[in-house]
Each structure stands twice: as structure tokens, then as C-alpha cells.
Design a protein around this motif. Structure first.
Motif, short mmCIF file in Angstrom:
data_model
loop_
_atom_site.label_atom_id
_atom_site.label_comp_id
_atom_site.label_asym_id
_atom_site.label_seq_id
_atom_site.Cartn_x
_atom_site.Cartn_y
_atom_site.Cartn_z
N ARG A 59 0.82 -1.21 0.00
CA ARG A 59 0.00 0.00 0.00
C ARG A 59 0.86 1.27 0.00
N ILE A 60 2.09 1.16 0.45
CA ILE A 60 3.06 2.26 0.38
C ILE A 60 4.28 1.71 -0.35
N PRO A 61 4.82 2.43 -1.33
CA PRO A 61 6.00 1.94 -2.05
C PRO A 61 7.20 1.77 -1.13
N TYR A 62 8.07 0.83 -1.47
CA TYR A 62 9.28 0.62 -0.68
C TYR A 62 10.44 0.27 -1.60
N LEU B 263 21.08 5.71 0.63
CA LEU B 263 19.81 5.98 -0.05
C LEU B 263 19.08 7.15 0.62
N SER B 264 19.02 7.16 1.94
CA SER B 264 18.33 8.22 2.67
C SER B 264 19.00 9.56 2.46
N ALA B 265 20.34 9.58 2.49
CA ALA B 265 21.08 10.83 2.32
C ALA B 265 20.88 11.39 0.91
N LEU B 266 20.98 10.54 -0.10
CA LEU B 266 20.79 11.00 -1.48
C LEU B 266 19.37 11.51 -1.72
N SER B 267 18.39 10.82 -1.16
CA SER B 267 17.01 11.27 -1.31
C SER B 267 16.78 12.61 -0.64
N ILE C 121 9.45 9.48 4.70
CA ILE C 121 10.23 8.26 4.52
C ILE C 121 10.43 7.57 5.86
N ILE C 122 10.10 6.30 5.91
CA ILE C 122 10.39 5.46 7.07
C ILE C 122 11.49 4.50 6.67
N TYR C 123 12.57 4.47 7.46
CA TYR C 123 13.64 3.53 7.15
C TYR C 123 13.77 2.51 8.27
N ALA C 124 14.12 1.27 7.91
CA ALA C 124 14.17 0.19 8.90
C ALA C 124 15.16 -0.87 8.44
N ALA C 125 15.84 -1.48 9.42
CA ALA C 125 16.84 -2.50 9.12
C ALA C 125 16.67 -3.70 10.03
N GLY C 126 16.92 -4.88 9.50
CA GLY C 126 16.99 -6.08 10.31
C GLY C 126 15.71 -6.90 10.36
N GLU C 127 15.88 -8.21 10.47
CA GLU C 127 14.75 -9.14 10.50
C GLU C 127 13.86 -8.95 11.72
N LEU D 82 -0.48 9.71 1.92
CA LEU D 82 0.52 10.60 1.34
C LEU D 82 1.09 9.96 0.07
N LYS D 83 0.93 10.64 -1.04
CA LYS D 83 1.37 10.07 -2.32
C LYS D 83 2.88 9.90 -2.40
N ASN D 84 3.63 10.68 -1.61
CA ASN D 84 5.09 10.60 -1.67
C ASN D 84 5.69 9.80 -0.51
N ALA D 85 4.86 9.11 0.23
CA ALA D 85 5.37 8.29 1.33
C ALA D 85 6.18 7.12 0.78
N ARG D 86 7.23 6.77 1.51
CA ARG D 86 8.11 5.67 1.10
C ARG D 86 8.61 4.91 2.32
N PHE D 87 8.94 3.65 2.13
CA PHE D 87 9.70 2.87 3.11
C PHE D 87 11.02 2.49 2.47
N TYR D 88 12.12 2.77 3.16
CA TYR D 88 13.45 2.33 2.73
C TYR D 88 13.87 1.22 3.70
N LEU D 89 14.16 0.03 3.19
CA LEU D 89 14.34 -1.15 4.03
C LEU D 89 15.58 -1.94 3.65
N THR D 90 16.18 -2.58 4.63
CA THR D 90 17.14 -3.63 4.29
C THR D 90 16.36 -4.87 3.87
N GLU D 91 17.04 -5.77 3.20
CA GLU D 91 16.38 -7.00 2.76
C GLU D 91 15.82 -7.78 3.96
N GLY D 92 16.53 -7.72 5.09
CA GLY D 92 16.06 -8.41 6.28
C GLY D 92 14.76 -7.83 6.80
N ALA D 93 14.64 -6.51 6.80
CA ALA D 93 13.42 -5.87 7.27
C ALA D 93 12.23 -6.19 6.38
#
Length: 768
Positions: free
Chosen positions: A24-27, A39-43, A278-284, A310-321
């Protein structure tokens, strides 16, 4: 569906295996925690270049460090080859270097009340990280400073809330004392301040760029589970999960449980419909929360679902998350060749999905399942092949080890116990085995000021009543304190048996005195008393969560070391076989000599045939686990160049922080009720600083031993669902009949271990 990604996001998306996104929210996923920071810094810089006078709200937690590091690196190298190559790689070639001093910074939350000068104040962190170091304009910033929030009669918060506790029921009930009247008036003044803070944000058009982490309950900023999706800036309580996470910052759950917070609301985030949230998260460990946040419809149970509007909402995730998202599961089964591990997972997850024991699964059940139907050569024997492979792992976990030298390592004290204690107990029963237990960090952060203060008071009282006889020996302060450390341990264990709490405490005080003499180079009883008074004064004048002087840190660390010796002495392990390496990185002095060489020297000296270590994925936390893993890998690599290690086995375990699945591992160890009882008893008796769980896991409001039992029980249920209950309680093996828990662990050769660890290191470091 593929979202309308920015140039940076598109470049990162192309590096993944994903073809489309169904959430429902792009990631976007990355392979490591540091790359998440890139990724977060460049964005962020991409957005600032288009919105140089925009309103931003940026993270102030420990997990923000990679974002900050890469933001600095990019700005400092914008116009040289290093920076240009990176910008070109991620779609920003030719972009003019953005200026940050016209941005409006919005602090998203703060503990209340708290001295803004404290290092653990989020105000202090925001000013340091974003104003002083990154160059944002303080005059334009909206900050939460407890000193500047007016309270009743102009009084300071320490006068209004002397114990830092705020009773929010005063919003609704009558104040019964003069102090309560002042507190009630002050609460309403804080509420008015919050409303004004919200107005200031909205007057500026609302937040245009938000970057933040997500809590174990799904909280965004301090909007915990159950928060209204239209909530605004407010003074509020937190829940246990949030209190557990912030306990390390505030000096213990005792503090964080009673500290309120001021937070922007979910409605604050949603006020600007163009907010790049942007919500960022790492780890299983966070994977379930991510699944709930991205795949469920809007619900107050999952605060991040409020961002769906929010149309511009994003999740930035590690593969584990992202590992539990349907997209990731699909990719797991569809990407790459099929192997037996995939078959194991598909069948075992089918058992869970339809709540059916493995022996009762029918071929039609498998054919009807999305993933089991993909198994090559699917037939009536497929389930049995999975059962057989799990039985092989169980058999390996029951094998009796003899004539081995075990070198068990833990990043922190209690990691080995919480990871593989039933295994080590069985190893210790055979006299032909030699066991070593090595804790690689000091662990001083796990000891609260209050615990140390109370212990020093008890020690002082025992000295004054002449109940510490050893200080009367003529050679004690010269070199006598160096000897008979085993005696302290035996004294304590003897009084566990005698159930004498007072004598157990005296045993701890004995060890504390040895540590004091060792660290402060004390020569007389008078100096000893003076040193105790000096430390008591330091602790009394320290704030909760504050950084202690290095000698006090070392003293706290030696208390943890005493606890570790107590644990293994339960099973006959002598003090000389419990090693305290105190690696340099833990106190900020990382290099080969301080981190790798101490481990290598132990390998050379003891020549282990089996080495165990915590193998946590993606370096995403606890950070110490990753650093220790890499130090051990470098030591093994160096030792491998000196000796033939073809027969050396590496055991990788996990504990309450991360969990293996049965299809991930080579070994499954059955755990009896007796082992579970032993775990809890020895944890409670020996880890005296941890019994009251000042720094608990967010998963359980209680001891780590209780959480570990819960994990082992749940893992056994996974196996039981595949094998059937009859397999266990009707088994010929007494151990399997008594089994009510299970431990999963890896078993690797040196080559396999080094390949995996250095691959992880490359993913963590090989970004530029």
C-alpha cells in the motif's frame, strides 16, 4: 504496480530483484544498513535541491548515523571525482550542490522534562547533529527545549515535577494539594505550548520532508500503537515497547517508564499532502512490523499505515526488514534455482498456514498451496523428505561431543547463555572436553548507576562492620587482591546452595573490592574508603543515562565479568577458563591490536576445535554483534594462514535479538524442561544486574531468560507441527520425550564462515 520514483529511488530500485511492488506504500530494499543510509542521504539532498527553503524533520536516534555520515560525505565531496561518481551512479549527475541553511528544521520529539544540556536529550542531539555539524539555521528551527517551556508561576520543571513524574490524570480530575495545582496548571501550559508548536509547523505549510525510523510496536516519532491518525503535537505517555527501546538512552526502564514525551502527531505528518515521508528500517527483528505497516489497511494498530494517504510516502528497508512482505516471499521462491531449503520452508510454512501436522499433509494440500505447488517433482514423498532432513538436523543436535576444545564467544555477557546454554551444559559433562567462554566486550552499559551505588553502600557498611576480612591481610593491597578470584565465586555459589542472600551479597562485595583495588591502585583501607566515597559522589551527581568516567565504566564492566564467571562456575568451569577480552571498539579505540589480536592470541594458546559466535544478519543491530563477528572472522582468517584448520568447526547461534528458521540451519538442539529450568535459575542467581531487567527486550516485560524460554518453546512448536506430537512424547529417546524447546544453529567450515562474514563486510563497507 510500479510507483513514480524519483531519480535516486529509481536507481536504487534497479539494483534490486524486484519487478513490481504490491504494498500500500511503495518501498525500496538495500542489502545493508549503511546502504540504507546512503539511499536516505541522497534522497534528502535530491529533495533539498528542489526545495531549498523547505521544512524538514530528521531523525535524532542512533540509527541515524549512517544517514548523517553519507550526507556529510556527499556534501564534502560534491565537486570532486568521488562525489561526482556517486551522484552519477544514482541519477544526480550535474546537480548543483544544495545549501541547507535556508531549511526549517522541525524536531519531531523529546523526552519531557529533560535538561537540554544532557547528551541524551533529543534537543541536544538535534542541535549538535543538524545545527552545529550540518549547518542548518538555528534561528529558523523549531526545537523542543524543556527549559524554554513556561510552567506555572515561572518555576523550573525540577520544582514542579521534582521526581520527573507527570500525572496526566490532572487533566481530568481535581488537584488535591498545592503542588498538584501547580502541576495541573503546568500540564495545561505544556498543552498550550504543543498547540502553538503545531501552529508554527502548519503556518510554514507543514513538513515537506520527513525521515524517521519505526519502533518495534510500529511507532512513528513517539506516535505509539493506538495513536489517532489525525493527532497533533502533544504531551503523552509511551508504551512498554517504546520504553524498552529508550531505556538505554535514559539509564534504565525505571527512568523511561516514568518519562513522558512531546511528539509531533500523525496528523502533523499528514497535514502537507506532498510530504515526502520516509520510514527507514533494518533487520529481520522489525520484519513483522514492516509487513503490518505496508500490507494492512489504515488502522490505529499500525501507526505507519496513516502514511498511506501521502502520495510521496516511502519505506526504505534492508532485505532483512522486508523479508516477510509478500513481494519478498514471492521473490525468495521465484528468484534463482529451486533447492531443498525452499522445499523445507514451503512445507513447514504450509503446516502453519493450515494448522496441520506434517504426517497428515496430503498431496492435494501441497498442490493447493501457492508455494508448495512450485516444488519440482512434487509427490507423495515430498513431505517425508522434509521430515527426514529435519530429523538429520535433530540427530546432529543430539550427538555427544568428546575430546573437543570449545571456545564459546559472546558479544555481551549473557549472549552465550541465551544462545546455546543447553548445548554447552552437555559438552561440560564429558571430562574429555575442554571449554572456554570468552566475552568480547566490557558490558558496562548494562549496569545502572543505581545498582552500583547500592552495591558500594553495602560494601562500605560491610567494611565499617569489619565483615570483609581479606582487607586485613598484610599483603592484600600489595598483590593479594590478585589471587583467589575463584574463592569469591565459590563463596557465592555455596550461598546459593545455602539460600543465604546476605552472604551472596557479601560475595559480590568481595569481588567489588578486588576490582576497586585493581583499577584505582589502592594501597590502604583508608584509600579504599576514600575511593568508595569518591565514586558515590560521582554517581550522585550524574544524571540517568549519563556517561561515566572511564574508571567507573571499567568497574561496572568487572561486575558483569563476575556475573559471567558465576554462570559457568555452576557447571564446573574455572575462572581461568572464562576470558574477558574487552575489545577496543567498545570504548572507541578500534584497531587490529585492540580488536583482533586478543582473539587470535587465544586461538593460538588454546587451539580450539570448535568456535561459537553470534551470527546476526546485515549488521543491523545490536551493532556490537556485527563488530564482534568481523573481529572473530579476521582472527580466524589470520590463524588459518598459520595452521591447518580444515577440521575446525564454526557454530553460529542467535538469541533473543534475531532468530533462525529451521530451514536456515544445519543443527537443531532439543531442549528439555530441565534445561529450561536450569537456564532461568542460573540467570536469576548470577546476572544480578539484569534480574530486574533495567534494559529489557521490547518483546517481554521481564527477564531475558523468560524471553529465551519463550523463543525456544516457539521454535519447538515449529518442529512439532512438522513431525507431529507423537514423535516427541512417544519417542524411544528420553531426551526427545522430555523436549519442550529447540535451539537452531549453524555449523560451518572455516571456508564457509569466512566467505559469509566477508561477504557481509563487503556489503556493509563496499558502497563507494
Amino acid at each position: 504496480m510500479k510507483p513514480n520514483f524519483t531519480k535516486v529511488e529509481e536507481a536504487f530500485f534497479q539494483e534490486t530483484n524486484a519487478k513490481e511492488i504490491s504494498t500500500r506504500i511503495p518501498y525500496i530494499t538495500t542489502e545493508s544498513f549503511p546502504k540504507l543510509g546512503l539511499l536516505s542521504a541522497l534522497s534528502f539532498l535530491e529533495w533539498v535541491s528542489d526545495n531549498p527553503k523547505g521544512v524538514v524533520s530528521l531523525p535524532t536516534g542512533k540509527t541515524a548515523q549512517y544517514f548523517l555520515n553519507f550526507t556529510h560525505l556527499l556534501l564534502e565531496n560534491w565537486n570532486n571525482k568521488k562525489g561526482k561518481d556517486l551522484l552519477e551512479k544514482y541519477g544526480l549527475a550535474g546537480l548543483k550542490k544544495p545549501e541547507l541553511n535556508e531549511l526549517t528544521f522541525v524536531q519531531m520529539g523529546e523526552f519531557f522534562p529533560i535538561d537540554p544540556k544532557q547528551h541524551n536529550s533529543l534537543y541536544h542531539i538535534a542541535v549538535q547533529q543538524y545545527i552545529a555539524e550540518l549547518g542548518l539555521n538555528k534561528e529558523k528551527a523549531l526545537l523542543i527545549n524543556s527549559e524554554e517551556i513556561e510552567l506555572a508561576e515561572g518555576k523550573h520543571f525540577t520544582e514542579i515535577f521534582p521526581d520527573y513524574k507527570i500525572d496526566l490524570t490532572l487533566r481530568y480530575r481535581e488537584a488535591k494539594t498545592h503542588l498538584e495545582q501547580l502541576q495541573q496548571e503546568s500540564i495545561f501550559k505544556v498543552d498550550n505550548w504543543c498547540t502553538a508548536y503545531e501552529d508554527k509547523i502548519r503556518e510554514k505549510g507543514g513538513i515537506g520532508f520527513f525521515l524517521g525510523g519505526i519502533g518495534p510496536d510500529g511507532h512513528i516519532a513517539f506516535n505509539t500503537r493506538g495513536s489517532d491518525h489525525f493527532s497533533t503535537t502533544r504531551l503523552t505517555k509511551t508504551n512498554f515497547e517504546t520504553q524498552a527501546i529508550t531505556a538505554a538512552d535514559l539509564g534504565g526502564i525505571e527512568v523511561s517508564r516514568n518519562r513522558l514525551v512531546i511528539t509531533i502527531g500523525l496528523g502533523t505528518l499528514g497535514y502537507n499532502p506532498n510530504n515526502k515521508a520516509i520510514i527507514y528500517a533494518a533487520g529481520e527483528a522489525i520484519a513483522d512490523v514492516i509487513k503490518n505497516s505496508l500490507e494492512f489497511e489504515q488502522s490505529v494498530n499500525y501507526p505507519a499505515t496513516s502514511l498511506q494517504k501521502l502520495k510521496n510516502a516511502r519505506f526504505y528497508l534492508t532485505e532483512g526488514a522486508a523479508v516477510k512482505l509478500e513481494d519478498s516471499v514471492d521473490c525468495y521462491y521465484n528468484c534463482g534455482p529451486w533447492n531443498h531449503q525452499k522445499t523445507e520452508r514451503a512445507v513447514m510454512e504450509l503446516c502453519q498456514k493450515i494448522n496441520k501436522f506434517g504426517p497428515k499433509l496430503e498431496l492435494e494440500d501441497l498442490k493447493a498451496d501457492k508455494y508448495c505447488s512450485m516444488i519440482p517433482d512434487l509427490n507423495e514423498n515430498t513431505v517425508q523428505s522434509v521430515i527426514d532432513s529435519i530429523l538429520v538436523k535433530l540427530k546432529k543436535g543430539m550427538e555427544k561431543e568428546t575430546n573437543q576444545v570449545f571456545y564459546h564467544t559472546g558479544p555481551h555477557h549473557d549472549d552465550i547463555m541465551l544462545g546455546i546454554m543447553p548445548t554447552t551444559n552437555r559438552q561440560s559433562r564429558d571430562a574429555s572436553n575442554e571449554l572456554h567462554f570468552s566475552v568480547l566486550t566490557s558490558g558496562f552499559t548494562a549496569v545502572t548507576n543505581t545498582f552500583l551505588y547500592d552495591l558500594l553502600i553495602d560494601t562500605k557498611d560491610l567494611l565499617n562492620h569489619n565483615k570483609i576480612e581479606m582487607v586485613n591481610f598484610p599483603d592484600f593491597f600489595k598483590d593479594g587482591y590478585k589471587y583467589k578470584w575463584d574463592k569469591d565465586i565459590y563463596h557465592y555459589l555455596d550461598n546459593i546452595a545455602a539460600q543465604d542472600a546476605e552472604e551472596k551479597r557479601r560475595g559480590v562485595c568481595h569481588r567489588l573490592i578486588r576490582a576497586l583495588v585493581s583499577i584505582w591502585k589502592i594501597n590502604t583501607q583508608d584509600e579504599l574508603r576514600e575511593t568508595i566515597y569518591e565514586i558515590l559522589t560521582i554517581l550522585k551527581n550524574s544524571y540517568d543515562g549519563g556517561k561515566n568516567p572511564s574508571k567507573v565504566q571499567r568497574l561496572k564492566g568487572m561486575i558483569r565479568e563476575f556475573e559471567e564467571e558465576l554462570v559457568w562456575a555452576h557447571y564446573g568451569i574455572m575462572v581461568k577458563n572464562v576470558h574477558h577480552l574487552r575489545l577496543g571498539f567498545y570504548s572507541g579505540e578500534s584497531n587490529y591490536e585492540k580488536d583482533v589480536l586478543p582473539i587470535l592470541e587465544d586461538f593460538r594458546k588454546y587451539k580450539p576445535t570448535v568456535i561459537s559466535l553470534a551470527m546476526d544478519p546485515q549488521g543491523s543491530g545490536p551493532d556490537t554483534h556485527y563488530k564482534v563477528l568481523q573481529a572473530i572472522a579476521k582472527a580466524v582468517d589470520a590463524w588459518n594462514k598459520e595452521e591447518d584448520l580444515s577440521n575446525l568447526r564454526i557454530v553460529g547461534y542467535r538469541n533473543v535479538w534475531f532468530k533462525y528458521n529451521p530451514w536456515d540451519v544445519e543443527v537443531i538442539v532439543p531442549v528439555s524442561l530441565n534445561s529450561l529450568a536450569t537456564l532461568d535459575k542460573s540467570f536469576t542467581e548470577c546476572y544480578i544486574t539484569q534480574v530486574n531487567a533495567s534494559f529489557p527486550s521490547y518483546q517481554l516485560d521481564g527477564k531475558f531468560s523468560a524471553l529465551t524460554q519463550q523463543v525456544w518453546f516457539e521454535q519447538h512448536k515449529q518442529i512439532q507441527l512438522l513431525l507431529g506430537k507423537n514423535f516427541f512424547y512417544q519417542n524411544e529417546s528420553p531426551l526427545l520425550r522430555a523436549t519442550h524447546g529447540a535451539i537452531y544453529h549453524r555449523e560451518l567450515s572455516v571456508e564457509q564462515f569466512l566467505e559469509e562474514s566477508f561477504k557481509l563486510e563487503k556489503a556493509m563497507a563496499g558502497i563507494l
